[in-house]
Structure formats: structure tokens, C-alpha cells
Design a protein around this motif. Structure first.
Motif, PDB file in Angstrom:
ATOM      1  N   ASN A   1      -6.263   6.056   8.069  1.00 48.59           N
ATOM      2  CA  ASN A   1      -7.208   6.054   6.937  1.00 48.59           C
ATOM      3  C   ASN A   1      -6.555   5.426   5.708  1.00 48.59           C
ATOM      4  O   ASN A   1      -5.474   5.856   5.290  1.00 48.59           O
ATOM      5  CB  ASN A   1      -7.608   7.490   6.571  1.00 48.59           C
ATOM      6  CG  ASN A   1      -8.322   8.173   7.716  1.00 48.59           C
ATOM      7  OD1 ASN A   1      -9.025   7.532   8.493  1.00 48.59           O
ATOM      8  ND2 ASN A   1      -8.125   9.477   7.838  1.00 48.59           N
ATOM      9  N   PHE A   2      -7.210   4.433   5.150  1.00 44.21           N
ATOM     10  CA  PHE A   2      -6.751   3.840   3.895  1.00 44.21           C
ATOM     11  C   PHE A   2      -7.568   4.444   2.754  1.00 44.21           C
ATOM     12  O   PHE A   2      -8.798   4.514   2.849  1.00 44.21           O
ATOM     13  CB  PHE A   2      -6.954   2.321   3.905  1.00 44.21           C
ATOM     14  CG  PHE A   2      -5.997   1.604   4.810  1.00 44.21           C
ATOM     15  CD1 PHE A   2      -4.726   1.254   4.373  1.00 44.21           C
ATOM     16  CD2 PHE A   2      -6.365   1.271   6.114  1.00 44.21           C
ATOM     17  CE1 PHE A   2      -3.842   0.599   5.212  1.00 44.21           C
ATOM     18  CE2 PHE A   2      -5.482   0.609   6.946  1.00 44.21           C
ATOM     19  CZ  PHE A   2      -4.232   0.279   6.492  1.00 44.21           C
ATOM     20  N   PHE A   3      -6.899   4.863   1.715  1.00 40.55           N
ATOM     21  CA  PHE A   3      -7.591   5.419   0.545  1.00 40.55           C
ATOM     22  C   PHE A   3      -7.538   4.392  -0.572  1.00 40.55           C
ATOM     23  O   PHE A   3      -6.456   4.013  -1.021  1.00 40.55           O
ATOM     24  CB  PHE A   3      -6.941   6.732   0.118  1.00 40.55           C
ATOM     25  CG  PHE A   3      -7.090   7.810   1.159  1.00 40.55           C
ATOM     26  CD1 PHE A   3      -8.225   8.614   1.184  1.00 40.55           C
ATOM     27  CD2 PHE A   3      -6.118   7.998   2.131  1.00 40.55           C
ATOM     28  CE1 PHE A   3      -8.374   9.591   2.161  1.00 40.55           C
ATOM     29  CE2 PHE A   3      -6.258   8.969   3.105  1.00 40.55           C
ATOM     30  CZ  PHE A   3      -7.392   9.768   3.124  1.00 40.55           C
ATOM     31  N   THR A   4      -8.701   3.912  -0.976  1.00 47.81           N
ATOM     32  CA  THR A   4      -8.777   2.883  -2.025  1.00 47.81           C
ATOM     33  C   THR A   4      -9.646   3.430  -3.168  1.00 47.81           C
ATOM     34  O   THR A   4     -10.347   4.446  -2.989  1.00 47.81           O
ATOM     35  CB  THR A   4      -9.426   1.598  -1.465  1.00 47.81           C
ATOM     36  OG1 THR A   4     -10.797   1.869  -1.208  1.00 47.81           O
ATOM     37  CG2 THR A   4      -8.750   1.117  -0.203  1.00 47.81           C
TER      38      THR A   4
ATOM     39  N   TYR B   1      -1.268  10.395  12.656  1.00 46.24           N
ATOM     40  CA  TYR B   1      -2.171   9.254  12.830  1.00 46.24           C
ATOM     41  C   TYR B   1      -1.725   8.552  14.112  1.00 46.24           C
ATOM     42  O   TYR B   1      -0.727   7.845  14.110  1.00 46.24           O
ATOM     43  CB  TYR B   1      -2.063   8.276  11.656  1.00 46.24           C
ATOM     44  CG  TYR B   1      -2.636   8.773  10.359  1.00 46.24           C
ATOM     45  CD1 TYR B   1      -4.011   8.824  10.161  1.00 46.24           C
ATOM     46  CD2 TYR B   1      -1.809   9.171   9.314  1.00 46.24           C
ATOM     47  CE1 TYR B   1      -4.541   9.264   8.959  1.00 46.24           C
ATOM     48  CE2 TYR B   1      -2.333   9.615   8.107  1.00 46.24           C
ATOM     49  CZ  TYR B   1      -3.697   9.657   7.943  1.00 46.24           C
ATOM     50  OH  TYR B   1      -4.215  10.086   6.751  1.00 46.24           O
TER      51      TYR B   1
ATOM     52  N   GLY C   1     -13.051   4.242  -2.113  1.00 45.96           N
ATOM     53  CA  GLY C   1     -13.255   5.248  -1.065  1.00 45.96           C
ATOM     54  C   GLY C   1     -12.335   5.045   0.132  1.00 45.96           C
ATOM     55  O   GLY C   1     -11.471   4.173   0.117  1.00 45.96           O
ATOM     56  N   LYS C   2     -12.573   5.877   1.150  1.00 43.43           N
ATOM     57  CA  LYS C   2     -11.704   5.858   2.331  1.00 43.43           C
ATOM     58  C   LYS C   2     -12.306   4.966   3.406  1.00 43.43           C
ATOM     59  O   LYS C   2     -13.519   4.952   3.571  1.00 43.43           O
ATOM     60  CB  LYS C   2     -11.605   7.305   2.842  1.00 43.43           C
ATOM     61  CG  LYS C   2     -10.745   7.475   4.064  1.00 43.43           C
ATOM     62  CD  LYS C   2     -10.789   8.902   4.559  1.00 43.43           C
ATOM     63  CE  LYS C   2     -11.761   9.039   5.712  1.00 43.43           C
ATOM     64  NZ  LYS C   2     -11.706  10.352   6.368  1.00 43.43           N
TER      65      LYS C   2
ATOM     66  N   THR D   1     -11.384   3.517   7.632  1.00 43.77           N
ATOM     67  CA  THR D   1     -10.502   3.740   8.782  1.00 43.77           C
ATOM     68  C   THR D   1     -10.389   2.477   9.634  1.00 43.77           C
ATOM     69  O   THR D   1     -11.391   1.813   9.889  1.00 43.77           O
ATOM     70  CB  THR D   1     -11.084   4.889   9.646  1.00 43.77           C
ATOM     71  OG1 THR D   1     -11.286   6.011   8.785  1.00 43.77           O
ATOM     72  CG2 THR D   1     -10.158   5.274  10.777  1.00 43.77           C
TER      73      THR D   1
ATOM     74  N   TYR E   1       0.859  -1.187   0.000  1.00 38.69           N
ATOM     75  CA  TYR E   1       0.000   0.000   0.000  1.00 38.69           C
ATOM     76  C   TYR E   1       0.892   1.234   0.000  1.00 38.69           C
ATOM     77  O   TYR E   1       1.828   1.332   0.806  1.00 38.69           O
ATOM     78  CB  TYR E   1      -0.901  -0.015   1.251  1.00 38.69           C
ATOM     79  CG  TYR E   1      -1.747   1.226   1.398  1.00 38.69           C
ATOM     80  CD1 TYR E   1      -2.904   1.400   0.645  1.00 38.69           C
ATOM     81  CD2 TYR E   1      -1.372   2.239   2.285  1.00 38.69           C
ATOM     82  CE1 TYR E   1      -3.666   2.551   0.774  1.00 38.69           C
ATOM     83  CE2 TYR E   1      -2.131   3.387   2.422  1.00 38.69           C
ATOM     84  CZ  TYR E   1      -3.276   3.542   1.658  1.00 38.69           C
ATOM     85  OH  TYR E   1      -4.031   4.678   1.777  1.00 38.69           O
TER      86      TYR E   1
END
Lengths: 369, 62
Positions: free
Chosen positions: A139-142, A134, A145-146, A148, A97
């Protein structure tokens, strides 16, 4: 015969020529420290890896497309599972990621023991996340969408080698972060109960899935045994630095016999010292220097690597993109240290004792004149 | 002779200290923690953070 008086006189002479002997001592210590420190780090990392292969699957299958890593499907898994000799196939989802704010990559690993809203991270990942504020959540941005996840655990420095850059999440989250569908995998772990069949089954998998690569456990273990690039890179630079330093050291050693020192030997001979005593004196002086330098070099390297955890040098071995709170396991390979001792102390002693003997047996009147 | 005795004493003490450090390291705990994490990963790979592949190839063979 080496008497107490001879030893004391040798030590007096050692202090008389202290600048030359100190130079030899410093160069010798530098060489031994450098070589020992690199050996200690590489042995420690290798030992941790070998320690961790107990759960290694018999065969690991990875797919490629146009030379890049690619997904494996449920159909691939079933085809491998149908092969005779295969007892189980497990599909796993792993990947990388990109953390754009810090411009670094994290390894995403599946861990079914975690709940769906949780994740555990390595110490290096935690530091990188903290740098962007953080603290407890990330927060993961894919593409979809985002979302958490809560950080519930940071792995300790003792597992640093496996976990520093990794994020462990529930397999469902791993799929969401990496964009995998429900029946898609990044790797297949194949179990083969009969060890004699592993090689054949790996070949069958290669034939069955032409774009995939099946790696048997033995190859993985061999990879860990031959982990470092000893024929080039940092090791080649290390050999060159040590070789040049050693040549300087040997030149200094020869200088301890010729010139003014030749005259000194001649005087000792003319006042009744035998060849054996002169060689014994040189042996004592240089033996003290060589043993002290070797002992000091190993000592400094041990403290630097296993007490101070190899600042700076560890970045060469572990990379500098993430911070490393590492705990290196003290591993001392006595065979390698003995080899280093033999290949450093013997030439060091030989380069002063042989010329001393040559000078001592020569015509004294020539040398004194 | 005093100098040699001093050297022997210094190295004796220093090596004694590192021997204690070597023996005092909790290998069992580290091994346990490594096993715990390895059991989740199964196929383990070292977690390295090089800027690019060429940096890694500077040290590692594969």
C-alpha cells in the motif's frame, strides 16, 4: 650457492624460531587480507557500475530550487528540445518514497513495461516489506489517499547494486506516488547525436534553465571511475591500520637479527659459513614467510569477498538500512595485487636481510663474547 | 624440502580452487541482467541504503 642442505637447514631454523616467524606471518596475512578485501569489493562494485552505463543518456538535466531537487515542466522540456543539435528529450519521473513503518526510503523508478496495477522490487525492498507483512501487495500512502500495487517480481541478487532499494512502477503510478502532475518531470534525458556537441549543449541548457544542472555523459562516467573516497574516510582508516601493523611487523623483523640471533650468525660465521650463505638462509626463511603470508592473505580475501559475499564489510560499502543479498562479480586487479606485493614483500625482506648482512660482516669475536 | 613441497601443494590446490570459482562465475548472465535493468533506468545510480549522507561520504567521493 643455494644447496638443498642449506634450504633444509634454513627451514629447521625457521621452525626453531617459530613463534617469531608465526607472529610475522599472522601480521602480514592480516595486512594483505584487509587491503585485498577492500580492493576486491571496490573493484567489483565499480566494474558492475561501469558495465551498466551502456544506456546512459548523453545529457541528464535535473532541476533545483533553493538548493533542493525540484520538478521540471513540459515547457522546460520543449525549450531544451528546440536547441540546435538535440535530437530527442525524454522526461522521466523518479523520486523517493518514505516507508514510515520501517523508517526507510525507497527509490521509485518508472518502468513503462509494467502494467498499471503491478510493480517489481529489489531484494532489499522486498525484505523490508515482508517485515511489515506485505507479502504480495503493498500500500502506498499519498496525499490523495492510499492505493495498492501487486508485487510481480523481485530482482535477483546479481542486479543488487542497481535494484536493491528500488521499486519499479508504471510511470502513471510513479507520478501518483511522488505527487507529480501530468506535465511534470524529475529529470530530462537529452539525446545529442554528435558527441562533439554534448559539452556545448550542456552549457546551453545551463544558460537556458539557470536553476537546472545539465550533466554530460562524460562527467557521469568520470564519476563512476572516481567513485570511492580514497583520500579519507574508510580508506584513510584502512591505510592507518595497515601502516601501524606494518611498523609492528618490521620491528619484529629487525628483532630476528639482533640480540640472541646476532650470536647465532656469529657462530655460523665462525664455523665456516660465508656471508652469502647467511644472507641466503635469511632470504629463504623470510621468503617462505612472506610468500605464504601474501598467498594466504589474498586467498582469505578472495573467499571472504567472492564466496562469502563480504559479510559486515559490504554494509560499509552498501549501507545498512536495507538487507543486502548481494552477488559480487569476481574481479581481481592483478596490477594492484602486484603493487601490494612489491610494497609489502620487499620492505619485509629488506628489514631482515640488510641487518643480517651488517651483522655478518662485523667482527665475530665481538658478537660471540 | 618436504615443508616447502607441502606449502607449494597447499597453495597450488587452493589457488586452483579459486581459479575455478573465478572462471565458473556466469559473467554473461550477470551482464545480461544488469543490461536489462540498466536499459529501463538509463541514467543509473547505485542503490545504496545509508542512514545519512555522511555515512555515504565516508566511502564514496560524490
Amino acid at each position: 650457492m643455494i644447496t638443498r642442505n642449506l634450504i633444509e637447514y634454513s627451514i629447521i631454523l625457521l621452525f626453531k624460531d617459530r613463534s617469531d616467524h608465526l607472529f610475522s606471518f599472522l601480521i602480514f596475512t592480516f595486512i594483505v587480507t584487509l587491503l585485498s578485501a577492500v580492493l576486491f569489493i571496490s573493484d567489483s562494485l565499480q566494474s558492475d557500475l561501469v558495465e551498466s552505463v551502456k544506456f546512459q543518456p548523453d545529457i541528464v538535466v535535473e532541476n533545483t530550487l533553493a538548493g533542493r531537487a525540484f520538478k521540471l515542466s513540459e515547457e522546460d522540456l520543449e525549450r531544451v528540445a528546440e536547441l540546435a543539435g538535440v535530437s530527442a528529450v525524454e522526461g522521466v519521473v523518479e523520486g523517493r518514497y518514505y516507508f514510515a513503518q520501517q523508517r526507510i526510503w525507497f527509490d521509485i523508478k518508472s518502468d513503462p513495461s509494467l502494467s498499471i496495477a503491478q510493480m517489481s522490487v529489489g531484494a532489499g525492498v522486498r525484505e523490508a516489506m515482508r517485515a511489515q507483512h506485505y507479502e504480495d501487495e503493498f500500500n502506498f500512502f499519498t496525499p490523495k489517499g492510499k492505493f495498492t500495487l501487486k508485487i510481480i517480481n523481485t530482482h535477483s541478487p546479481s542486479t543488487h547494486l542497481l535494484s536493491n532499494g528500488a521499486i519499479y512502477v508504471h510511470p502513471i503510478n510513479a507520478r501518483a506516488i511522488l505527487g507529480f502532475g501530468l506535465e511534470e518531470y524529475s529529470k530530462l534525458y537529452v539525446s545529442v547525436p554528435n558527441p562533439n556537441e554534448v559539452g556545448d549543449i550542456a552549457l546551453k541548457i545551463d544558460q537556458l534553465l539557470p536553476t537546472a544542472k545539465a550533466t554530460p555523459k562524460e562527467d557521469v562516467m568520470a564519476g563512476y571511475q572516481h567513485l570511492f573516497y580514497y583520500k579519507g574516510g574508510i580508506f584513510m582508516i584502512l591505510y592507518l591500520v595497515c601502516m601501524v601493523s606494518f611498523l609492528i611487523l618490521l620491528k619484529n623483523q629487525i628483532g630476528l637479527v639482533y640480540g640472541e640471533k646476532k650470536r647465532e650468525i656469529a657462530i655460523l660465521r665462525s664455523i665456516g659459513y660465508g656471508i652469502r650463505e647467511i644472507i641466503a638462509m635469511k632470504f629463504i626463511q623470510n621468503g617462505v614467510v612472506a610468500l605464504s603470508a601474501f598467498g594466504m592473505g589474498v586467498l582469505i580475501a578472495y573467499v571472504y569477498v567472492f564466496v562469502a559475499q563480504a559479510p559486515l564489510l559490504r554494509l560499509i560499502f552498501l549501507g545498512s538500512e536495507l538487507s543486502h543479498r548481494v552477488e559480487l562479480t569476481p574481479i581481481v586487479d592483478l596490477n594492484l595485487l602486484f603493487l601490494l606485493f612489491v610494497f609489502s614483500v620487499i620492505p619485509f625482506m629488506a628489514f631482515v636481510i640488510l641487518p643480517s648482512w651488517k651483522v655478518a660482516i662485523a667482527d665475530m669475536s665481538e658478537a660471540v663474547r | 624440502m618436504r615443508f616447502i613441497s607441502f606449502l607449494a601443494l597447499f597453495f597450488g590446490l587452493a589457488y586452483g580452487a579459486i581459479w575455478l570459482h573465478y572462471l565458473g562465475f556466469d559473467r554473461a548472465k550477470k551482464s545480461q541482467e544488469l543490461e536489462k535493468i540498466a536499459s529501463k533506468m538509463r541514467h543509473i545510480e547505485p542503490s545504496l541504503s545509508f542512514k545519512g549522507a555522511s555515512y555515504k561520504e565516508f566511502v564514496y567521493d560524490n
